[in-house]
Design a protein around this motif. Sequence first.
Motif, PDB file in Angstrom:
ATOM      1  N   PRO A 187      54.930   2.826 -19.581  1.00  0.00           N
ATOM      2  CA  PRO A 187      54.449   3.823 -18.527  1.00  0.00           C
ATOM      3  C   PRO A 187      54.662   3.229 -17.315  1.00  0.00           C
ATOM      4  O   PRO A 187      54.219   1.680 -17.037  1.00  0.00           O
ATOM      5  CB  PRO A 187      52.806   3.930 -18.980  1.00  0.00           C
ATOM      6  CG  PRO A 187      52.851   3.751 -20.394  1.00  0.00           C
ATOM      7  CD  PRO A 187      53.901   2.740 -20.619  1.00  0.00           C
ATOM      8  N   GLY A 188      54.785   4.034 -16.220  1.00  0.00           N
ATOM      9  CA  GLY A 188      55.096   3.638 -14.811  1.00  0.00           C
ATOM     10  C   GLY A 188      56.449   3.169 -14.613  1.00  0.00           C
ATOM     11  O   GLY A 188      56.938   3.181 -13.324  1.00  0.00           O
ATOM     12  N   THR A 189      57.404   3.258 -15.586  1.00  0.00           N
ATOM     13  CA  THR A 189      58.815   3.034 -15.236  1.00  0.00           C
ATOM     14  C   THR A 189      59.493   4.345 -14.792  1.00  0.00           C
ATOM     15  O   THR A 189      59.202   5.543 -15.229  1.00  0.00           O
ATOM     16  CB  THR A 189      59.657   2.931 -16.916  1.00  0.00           C
ATOM     17  OG1 THR A 189      58.907   1.842 -17.432  1.00  0.00           O
ATOM     18  CG2 THR A 189      61.052   2.515 -16.608  1.00  0.00           C
ATOM     19  N   VAL A 190      60.188   4.214 -13.683  1.00  0.00           N
ATOM     20  CA  VAL A 190      60.899   5.151 -13.056  1.00  0.00           C
ATOM     21  C   VAL A 190      62.463   5.617 -13.778  1.00  0.00           C
ATOM     22  O   VAL A 190      63.025   4.734 -14.382  1.00  0.00           O
ATOM     23  CB  VAL A 190      61.114   4.851 -11.732  1.00  0.00           C
ATOM     24  CG1 VAL A 190      62.058   5.874 -11.033  1.00  0.00           C
ATOM     25  CG2 VAL A 190      60.023   4.551 -10.707  1.00  0.00           C
ATOM     26  N   ILE A 191      62.569   6.734 -14.157  1.00  0.00           N
ATOM     27  CA  ILE A 191      63.808   7.006 -14.868  1.00  0.00           C
ATOM     28  C   ILE A 191      64.662   7.698 -13.708  1.00  0.00           C
ATOM     29  O   ILE A 191      64.550   8.821 -13.230  1.00  0.00           O
ATOM     30  CB  ILE A 191      63.304   8.345 -15.931  1.00  0.00           C
ATOM     31  CG1 ILE A 191      62.152   7.797 -16.669  1.00  0.00           C
ATOM     32  CG2 ILE A 191      64.743   8.506 -16.676  1.00  0.00           C
ATOM     33  CD1 ILE A 191      62.634   6.512 -17.679  1.00  0.00           C
ATOM     34  N   PRO A 192      65.731   7.023 -13.451  1.00  0.00           N
ATOM     35  CA  PRO A 192      66.735   7.491 -12.473  1.00  0.00           C
ATOM     36  C   PRO A 192      67.621   8.332 -12.938  1.00  0.00           C
ATOM     37  O   PRO A 192      68.819   8.424 -13.442  1.00  0.00           O
ATOM     38  CB  PRO A 192      67.364   6.343 -12.194  1.00  0.00           C
ATOM     39  CG  PRO A 192      67.353   5.287 -13.385  1.00  0.00           C
ATOM     40  CD  PRO A 192      66.109   5.748 -14.124  1.00  0.00           C
TER      41      PRO A 192
END
Length: 125
Positions: A48-53
């Motif tokens: 959680p909190g990971t940015v998915i580019p």
Amino acid sequence: APGMSASLALRARSAASMAVRAAAWRAPRQALHASAASLKELPPGPAPGTVIPVGITKDGQDPVVLEDSEYPEWLFRVGAEESETTEEMLSKGVKNLSYLDSAKLFRMLRRDKIKQHNSTNRKVA
């Protein structure tokens, strides 16, 4: 090969290269299907909190992974149910199936028939 016409030699080389390309295309997919079949559950996703580019829009922000509790319950059930086999659907009887189930059954039967036909009529190289 000596004594072979140029067009026949070209066709033989083309057929050989097509067979090599087909084998190279099939091998990773067969390994993928074998490994996917052996998995009982999905591997853990990003934290959680990971940015998915993903870059969907030019000026928009990329999505961020949320906690599981922040997603709707139905999302975790998508694709999780086991589908009925052709035999199970046939045992119910076509007349007892819903329209969507009967369409699915006929699609499965058509696919099975095509696979059977392709396996019996396989060309030997």
